[in-house]
Design an enzyme around this catalytic site. Structure first.
Site, short mmCIF file in Angstrom:
data_model
loop_
_atom_site.label_atom_id
_atom_site.label_comp_id
_atom_site.label_asym_id
_atom_site.label_seq_id
_atom_site.Cartn_x
_atom_site.Cartn_y
_atom_site.Cartn_z
N ARG A 283 34.74 30.69 81.83
CA ARG A 283 33.96 30.65 83.08
C ARG A 283 33.88 29.23 83.63
O ARG A 283 33.74 29.04 84.83
CB ARG A 283 32.55 31.22 82.85
CG ARG A 283 32.54 32.69 82.43
CD ARG A 283 33.31 33.58 83.41
NE ARG A 283 33.20 34.99 83.07
CZ ARG A 283 34.03 35.67 82.29
NH1 ARG A 283 35.06 35.03 81.73
NH2 ARG A 283 33.84 36.94 82.06
N CYS B 195 12.70 -1.32 85.35
CA CYS B 195 12.35 -1.67 86.73
C CYS B 195 11.32 -0.68 87.27
O CYS B 195 10.39 -1.07 87.99
CB CYS B 195 13.59 -1.63 87.62
SG CYS B 195 14.85 -2.86 87.28
N ASP C 127 9.55 11.29 73.65
CA ASP C 127 8.22 11.61 74.17
C ASP C 127 7.25 10.42 74.13
O ASP C 127 6.04 10.61 74.16
CB ASP C 127 7.61 12.78 73.38
CG ASP C 127 7.45 12.46 71.89
OD1 ASP C 127 7.84 11.35 71.48
OD2 ASP C 127 6.94 13.32 71.16
N CYS D 266 1.88 14.83 77.18
CA CYS D 266 1.99 16.21 76.71
C CYS D 266 0.92 16.55 75.68
O CYS D 266 0.36 17.65 75.67
CB CYS D 266 3.39 16.41 76.12
SG CYS D 266 3.71 18.09 75.54
N GLY E 224 11.02 19.66 73.65
CA GLY E 224 11.14 20.57 74.79
C GLY E 224 12.29 20.24 75.71
O GLY E 224 12.86 21.14 76.35
#
Length: 249
Positions: free
Chosen positions: A12, A173, A128, A185, A39
């Site tokens: 595909r 920056c 995280d 979170c 996640g």
């Protein structure tokens, strides 16, 4: 050269004129480093392995907690308390045994981080915390590597693509402060599909860049509002006083 089984597996993608056999061969030869297998890293790693990225290096020093299962879709309940990197490697090989998967069950920092970044063609920051994000950014700038950074909290997500020569600046920056925001979170929560959206888009941009299509998001920050189902885009500008990529670092 693709064998018959690979041709069917990636058929595909091969039908896309932007990819074709040449693009697939580039993906097969690519080496991608993913830092963080939560996640964001969960969906990103699944899509990159499914697409046939030749070598995926997975870095995470954490073990799975039951609270992770709400959004970290590569894991199952039976995996609680097991090392995330090792479990992710197992699942990705089940998905696509044609990929080479390397699991690093430690926090990447210092020379270890530099070596891992240097060995990769492209880096996904799925971490995280701000300290790790800044360390990854600096290692990518110093070694001229493309960085795709993602983050999410609550109903909101951010996607950032940074490519050499960093003419639009770098992560430092945009966020010169190294302190982790109060709202994150752990303190404010996050809805699972939000991190899924951002992690999946990290994989999308990585595949486009690897295949030679480029990214229209290079040097831009994309902000996702899951409540309103809306996006905003901000153009980055290099800071001359940036400690990492500025004129006088």
């Amino acid at each position: 050269m693709l064998n018959d089984q690979s041709f069917m597996r990636y058929s595909r993608q091969l039908l896309l004129e932007e990819f074709g056999p040449d693009g697939q061969e580039k993906i097969d030869a690519a080496k991608v480093l993913i830092v963080g297998l939560g996640g964001l890293g969960s969906p990103a790693s699944l899509y990159l392995a499914a697409a046939g990225v030749g070598k995926l290096t997975l870095a995470d020093d954490d073990s799975l907690h039951i609270s992770n299962l709400q959004r970290q879709v590569i894991y199952r309940s039976a995996d609680v308390d097991k090392p995330k990197a090792a479990v992710a490697k197992r699942e990705l090989l089940r998905l696509n045994p044609e990929c080479e998967i390397v699991a690093i069950e430690q926090r990447l920092e210092g020379e270890t981080l530099t070596e891992a970044v240097r060995a990769a063609d492209l880096v996904l920051d799925c971490s995280d915390n701000m300290a790790t994000r800044h360390a990854i950014n600096q290692a990518c700038v110093e070694n001229n590597k493309t960085l795709i950074s993602g983050s999410a909290v609550g109903f909101s997500g951010q996607l950032l693509v940074l490519e050499p020569p960093y003419s639009h600046g770098c992560y430092a920056c945009l966020y010169p402060d190294h302190h982790t925001p109060v709202r994150n979170c752990r303190t404010a929560g996050v809805l699972g599909p939000v991190v899924g959206v951002i992690g999946t888009l990290q994989a999308l941009e990585a595949l486009k860049i690897i295949a030679g299509l480029g990214s229209s998001l290079s040097g831009k920050l994309r902000l996702f509002d899951g409540k309103q189902q809306s996006w905003r885009t901000a153009q980055l500008t290099r800071s001359d006083i940036c400690a990492v990529c500025g004129a006088k670092p």
